[in-house]
Scaffold this active site. Structure first.
Site, PDB file in Angstrom:
ATOM      1  N   ASN A   1       0.838  -1.210   0.000  1.00  0.00           N
ATOM      2  CA  ASN A   1       0.000   0.000   0.000  1.00  0.00           C
ATOM      3  C   ASN A   1       0.869   1.254   0.000  1.00  0.00           C
ATOM      4  OD1 ASN A   1      -3.062  -0.371   0.114  1.00  0.00           O
ATOM      5  ND2 ASN A   1      -2.321  -1.994   1.478  1.00  0.00           N
TER       6      ASN A   1
ATOM      7  N   ARG B   1      -0.184  -2.901  14.783  1.00  0.00           N
ATOM      8  CA  ARG B   1      -0.078  -2.580  16.196  1.00  0.00           C
ATOM      9  C   ARG B   1      -1.161  -1.566  16.537  1.00  0.00           C
ATOM     10  NH1 ARG B   1       3.676  -3.318  20.265  1.00  0.00           N
ATOM     11  NH2 ARG B   1       4.017  -1.470  21.528  1.00  0.00           N
TER      12      ARG B   1
ATOM     13  N   ASN C   1      -6.405   4.597   8.207  1.00  0.00           N
ATOM     14  CA  ASN C   1      -6.023   3.183   8.147  1.00  0.00           C
ATOM     15  C   ASN C   1      -6.742   2.533   6.971  1.00  0.00           C
ATOM     16  OD1 ASN C   1      -4.908   0.669   9.017  1.00  0.00           O
ATOM     17  ND2 ASN C   1      -6.889   0.129   9.890  1.00  0.00           N
TER      18      ASN C   1
ATOM     19  N   HIS D   1      -8.259  -1.265   5.782  1.00  0.00           N
ATOM     20  CA  HIS D   1      -8.592  -2.589   6.313  1.00  0.00           C
ATOM     21  C   HIS D   1      -9.185  -3.432   5.178  1.00  0.00           C
ATOM     22  CE1 HIS D   1      -9.710  -5.583   9.262  1.00  0.00           C
ATOM     23  NE2 HIS D   1     -10.880  -5.675   8.637  1.00  0.00           N
TER      24      HIS D   1
ATOM     25  N   ASP E   1      -9.729   5.927  15.359  1.00  0.00           N
ATOM     26  CA  ASP E   1     -10.037   6.420  16.704  1.00  0.00           C
ATOM     27  C   ASP E   1      -9.537   5.387  17.716  1.00  0.00           C
ATOM     28  OD1 ASP E   1     -11.920   4.426  16.701  1.00  0.00           O
ATOM     29  OD2 ASP E   1     -13.644   5.756  16.495  1.00  0.00           O
ATOM     30  N   GLU E   2     -10.007   5.484  18.953  1.00  0.00           N
ATOM     31  CA  GLU E   2      -9.448   4.618  19.999  1.00  0.00           C
ATOM     32  C   GLU E   2      -9.830   3.148  19.823  1.00  0.00           C
ATOM     33  OE1 GLU E   2     -10.452   7.637  20.763  1.00  0.00           O
ATOM     34  OE2 GLU E   2      -8.774   8.536  21.885  1.00  0.00           O
TER      35      GLU E   2
ATOM     36  N   ASP F   1     -10.557  -0.683  14.192  1.00  0.00           N
ATOM     37  CA  ASP F   1     -11.345  -0.771  12.949  1.00  0.00           C
ATOM     38  C   ASP F   1     -12.745  -0.166  13.070  1.00  0.00           C
ATOM     39  OD1 ASP F   1      -9.160  -2.081  11.864  1.00  0.00           O
ATOM     40  OD2 ASP F   1      -9.941  -4.074  12.298  1.00  0.00           O
TER      41      ASP F   1
ATOM     42  N   GLU G   1      -7.413  -2.087  -2.732  1.00  0.00           N
ATOM     43  CA  GLU G   1      -6.781  -1.270  -1.679  1.00  0.00           C
ATOM     44  C   GLU G   1      -5.868  -0.218  -2.293  1.00  0.00           C
ATOM     45  OE1 GLU G   1      -4.996  -3.211   1.719  1.00  0.00           O
ATOM     46  OE2 GLU G   1      -6.198  -5.006   1.397  1.00  0.00           O
TER      47      GLU G   1
HETATM   48  C1  GRF Z   1      -3.400  -4.893   3.788  1.00  0.00           C
HETATM   49  O1  GRF Z   1      -4.258  -5.937   3.440  1.00  0.00           O
HETATM   50  C2  GRF Z   1      -4.101  -3.877   4.657  1.00  0.00           C
HETATM   51  O2  GRF Z   1      -5.461  -3.754   4.364  1.00  0.00           O
HETATM   52  C3  GRF Z   1      -3.939  -4.472   6.031  1.00  0.00           C
HETATM   53  O3  GRF Z   1      -2.645  -5.017   6.029  1.00  0.00           O
HETATM   54  C4  GRF Z   1      -2.281  -5.359   4.696  1.00  0.00           C
HETATM   55  C5  GRF Z   1      -0.990  -4.653   4.412  1.00  0.00           C
HETATM   56  O4  GRF Z   1      -0.466  -4.980   3.155  1.00  0.00           O
HETATM   57  N1  GRF Z   1      -4.151  -3.464   7.044  1.00  0.00           N
HETATM   58  P1  GRF Z   1       0.789  -4.181   2.604  1.00  0.00           P
HETATM   59  O5  GRF Z   1       1.874  -4.262   3.683  1.00  0.00           O
HETATM   60  O6  GRF Z   1       0.386  -2.765   2.349  1.00  0.00           O
HETATM   61  O7  GRF Z   1       1.212  -4.894   1.357  1.00  0.00           O
END
Ligand code: GRF
Length: 208
Positions: free
Chosen positions: A14, A91, A107, A109, A141-142, A145, A174
């Site tokens: 990403n 984390r 973030n 997800h 937020d706290e 997800d 993503e």
């Molecule tokens: C992705 O699937 C993201 O949605 C999740 O962790 C993965 C990270 O993939 N939070 P990368 O390290 O960006 O390839």
């Protein structure tokens, strides 16, 4: 220019998608100022250095969360980061981290939240028998997800999918979603009321 700080723990695909989008002029008015990882062996750090970006590991193993987070915050402040992008950062953030960048932490997800929060979301979707899943970019937020959703993109679940093939299909979405979401957020052309994020589309802009 909005100054981005990227936090990652592993592969970093990403992050690489965001860095390419900036380099190719598909993500405007943004620059990546620092890539931080809580793991020294994160492939994403190697990728960051290849892009010529400052990349630093602040190992978290065995450390108190608030103490580790304080060091991360210090680095982000040192690099004058405006928006923090969690990109596979495995984390939880302490409340003081969230408060340090109010409404400025994103973030991604790999599910259509609120379905399948937590770990191994593609596997969860597969085992539940979902026919559609996807990805969500949200403010942090706290709670895990749970923050306000900026945007989502859909991926289909095929009959012969494994967790790996489904993850790969979601990942393609993503890489599009994160860039789009960052562009929307840094434009400041949005409002949030309760849980609803609304992007105020500017005529002539192709970012919806
Ligand atoms: C992705 O699937 C993201 O949605 C999740 O962790 C993965 C990270 O993939 N939070 P990368 O390290 O960006 O390839």
């Amino acid at each position: 220019m909005t100054r981005l700080g990227i936090l990652l723990s592993a592969r970093g695909s990403n992050f690489v998608a965001i860095a390419h989008a900036i380099r190719e002029g598909r993500l405007l008015d943004a620059e990546i100022c620092i890539v931080l990882s809580n793991r020294e062996d994160a492939a994403g750090l190697v990728a960051a250095r290849r892009f010529g970006l400052p990349a630093l590991a602040i190992p978290s193993r065995g450390r108190d969360r608030s103490e580790h987070d304080a060091e991360m915050i210090e680095q982000l402040r040192h690099h004058r980061v405006d928006v923090v992008c969690l990109a596979g950062y495995m984390r939880l953030l302490s409340p003081s981290f969230v408060k340090a960048f109010p409404g400025r932490i994103l973030n991604i997800h790999p599910s259509l939240l609120p379905a399948f929060p937590g770990l191994e979301a593609p596997r969860q979707a597969l085992e539940y028998g979902a026919k559609l899943t996807g990805c969500t970019v949200h403010f942090v937020d706290e709670e895990l997800d749970r923050g306000v959703i900026v945007l989502q993109r859909v991926a289909t679940v095929e009959d012969d999918d494994t967790a790996e093939t489904l993850s790969a299909r979601i990942l393609e979405q993503e890489h599009i979603a994160y860039t789009d979401a960052i562009q929307r957020v840094i434009s400041n052309e949005y409002e949030v009321s309760e849980r609803r994020y609304r992007f105020k589309h500017k005529p002539g802009s192709d970012t919806r």
